[in-house]
Design a protein around this motif. Structure first.
Motif, PDB file in Angstrom:
ATOM      1  N   PHE A   1     -61.878 -47.072 -59.540  1.00  0.00           N
ATOM      2  CA  PHE A   1     -61.451 -48.199 -59.775  1.00  0.00           C
ATOM      3  C   PHE A   1     -59.517 -47.457 -59.250  1.00  0.00           C
ATOM      4  CE2 PHE A   1     -64.204 -49.903 -62.526  1.00  0.00           C
ATOM      5  CZ  PHE A   1     -64.383 -51.832 -61.805  1.00  0.00           C
ATOM      6  N   VAL A   2     -58.989 -46.289 -59.980  1.00  0.00           N
ATOM      7  CA  VAL A   2     -58.414 -45.949 -59.181  1.00  0.00           C
ATOM      8  C   VAL A   2     -58.116 -45.377 -57.965  1.00  0.00           C
ATOM      9  CG1 VAL A   2     -56.096 -43.785 -59.182  1.00  0.00           C
ATOM     10  CG2 VAL A   2     -57.881 -44.218 -61.209  1.00  0.00           C
ATOM     11  N   GLU A   3     -58.778 -45.464 -57.041  1.00  0.00           N
ATOM     12  CA  GLU A   3     -58.602 -45.037 -56.043  1.00  0.00           C
ATOM     13  C   GLU A   3     -58.986 -46.305 -54.704  1.00  0.00           C
ATOM     14  OE1 GLU A   3     -58.078 -42.395 -54.143  1.00  0.00           O
ATOM     15  OE2 GLU A   3     -58.246 -40.565 -55.909  1.00  0.00           O
ATOM     16  N   ILE A   4     -59.580 -47.007 -55.497  1.00  0.00           N
ATOM     17  CA  ILE A   4     -60.045 -48.564 -54.338  1.00  0.00           C
ATOM     18  C   ILE A   4     -59.307 -49.699 -55.461  1.00  0.00           C
ATOM     19  CG2 ILE A   4     -61.894 -49.896 -53.095  1.00  0.00           C
ATOM     20  CD1 ILE A   4     -63.967 -47.322 -53.718  1.00  0.00           C
ATOM     21  N   PRO A   5     -58.277 -49.735 -55.268  1.00  0.00           N
ATOM     22  CA  PRO A   5     -57.207 -50.385 -55.903  1.00  0.00           C
ATOM     23  C   PRO A   5     -57.998 -51.896 -55.250  1.00  0.00           C
ATOM     24  CG  PRO A   5     -55.816 -49.371 -53.969  1.00  0.00           C
ATOM     25  CD  PRO A   5     -57.043 -48.748 -54.378  1.00  0.00           C
ATOM     26  N   LEU A   6     -58.705 -52.555 -54.331  1.00  0.00           N
ATOM     27  CA  LEU A   6     -59.342 -53.601 -54.474  1.00  0.00           C
ATOM     28  C   LEU A   6     -59.986 -54.209 -54.890  1.00  0.00           C
ATOM     29  CD1 LEU A   6     -59.376 -56.177 -51.773  1.00  0.00           C
ATOM     30  CD2 LEU A   6     -61.468 -54.532 -50.775  1.00  0.00           C
ATOM     31  N   LEU A   7     -60.970 -53.119 -56.222  1.00  0.00           N
ATOM     32  CA  LEU A   7     -62.190 -53.715 -57.012  1.00  0.00           C
ATOM     33  C   LEU A   7     -61.072 -53.905 -57.929  1.00  0.00           C
ATOM     34  CD1 LEU A   7     -64.128 -50.132 -57.122  1.00  0.00           C
ATOM     35  CD2 LEU A   7     -64.896 -52.265 -55.886  1.00  0.00           C
ATOM     36  N   LEU A   8     -59.813 -53.702 -58.299  1.00  0.00           N
ATOM     37  CA  LEU A   8     -59.451 -54.451 -59.415  1.00  0.00           C
ATOM     38  C   LEU A   8     -58.772 -55.664 -58.773  1.00  0.00           C
ATOM     39  CD1 LEU A   8     -56.248 -52.458 -60.670  1.00  0.00           C
ATOM     40  CD2 LEU A   8     -58.933 -52.596 -61.814  1.00  0.00           C
ATOM     41  N   ARG A   9     -59.223 -56.666 -57.965  1.00  0.00           N
ATOM     42  CA  ARG A   9     -59.234 -57.843 -57.880  1.00  0.00           C
ATOM     43  C   ARG A   9     -60.115 -58.633 -57.862  1.00  0.00           C
ATOM     44  NH1 ARG A   9     -54.512 -60.561 -56.962  1.00  0.00           N
ATOM     45  NH2 ARG A   9     -54.782 -61.493 -54.755  1.00  0.00           N
ATOM     46  N   ILE A  10     -62.083 -57.832 -57.536  1.00  0.00           N
ATOM     47  CA  ILE A  10     -62.510 -58.947 -56.978  1.00  0.00           C
ATOM     48  C   ILE A  10     -63.563 -58.580 -58.533  1.00  0.00           C
ATOM     49  CG2 ILE A  10     -62.675 -58.532 -54.413  1.00  0.00           C
ATOM     50  CD1 ILE A  10     -64.310 -56.014 -54.665  1.00  0.00           C
ATOM     51  N   CYS A  11     -63.591 -57.359 -59.381  1.00  0.00           N
ATOM     52  CA  CYS A  11     -64.095 -57.048 -60.196  1.00  0.00           C
ATOM     53  C   CYS A  11     -63.484 -57.657 -61.653  1.00  0.00           C
ATOM     54  CB  CYS A  11     -64.858 -55.587 -60.934  1.00  0.00           C
ATOM     55  SG  CYS A  11     -65.257 -54.947 -59.202  1.00  0.00           S
ATOM     56  N   PRO A  12     -64.889 -58.276 -62.190  1.00  0.00           N
ATOM     57  CA  PRO A  12     -63.832 -58.926 -63.355  1.00  0.00           C
ATOM     58  C   PRO A  12     -63.718 -57.689 -64.838  1.00  0.00           C
ATOM     59  CG  PRO A  12     -66.056 -58.975 -63.711  1.00  0.00           C
ATOM     60  CD  PRO A  12     -65.942 -58.634 -61.796  1.00  0.00           C
TER      61      PRO A  12
END
Length: 136
Positions: free
Chosen positions: A45-56
């Motif tokens: 989650f730190v390295e892939i900020p996109l995941l904060l948008r798509i993961c609950p």
């Protein structure tokens, strides 16, 4: 780079693999393996900020991850995770040393970049400039 190549080139994959392999231990190394696995999942989650948008995820977790947007903060989290894995040597030297070394190298690189005044540059494939700015 494709998304698959980006995912394979990151430190969190090593932490996840070593963490899973150490879950089979019946002693304290199980705890260090679990901590390594959790470190790897956090680093995703730190390295892939996109995941904060798509993961609950929870707002508390999101706020925690958003703290690590500068080189100094990334050096701190990588250093702390490295220290935890270095402590695994207390019981028995295992392959968790590899995770400790790689995390320490990443922490040193982020620290040097911070001291040189270099701005953090994210991957465009995994949520670089445009996506990272929307999240932060």
């Amino acid at each position: 780079m494709t998304i698959a190549e980006e995912l394979r080139s990151r430190n969190f994959m090593l932490c996840i693999a070593l963490g899973i392999s150490h879950l089979l231990h019946i002693n304290i190394l199980f705890i260090f393996g679990l901590l390594c696995l959790l470190s790897g999942l956090t680093l995703i989650f730190v390295e892939i900020p996109l995941l904060l948008r798509i993961c609950p995820t929870s707002p508390t977790f999101d706020n925690f991850i958003r703290r690590f947007t500068t080189n100094y903060m990334r050096a701190a989290i990588y250093g702390a995770m490295s220290l935890i894995q270095w402590l695994s040597i207390i019981k028995d030297p295992t392959s968790l040393i590899a995770a400790a070394v790689v995390l320490l190298l990443a922490a040193v690189c982020y620290l040097i970049a911070g001291m040189k005044g270099q701005g953090f540059v994210g991957s465009k494939t995994l949520g670089g400039q445009g996506v990272a700015q929307m999240i932060v």
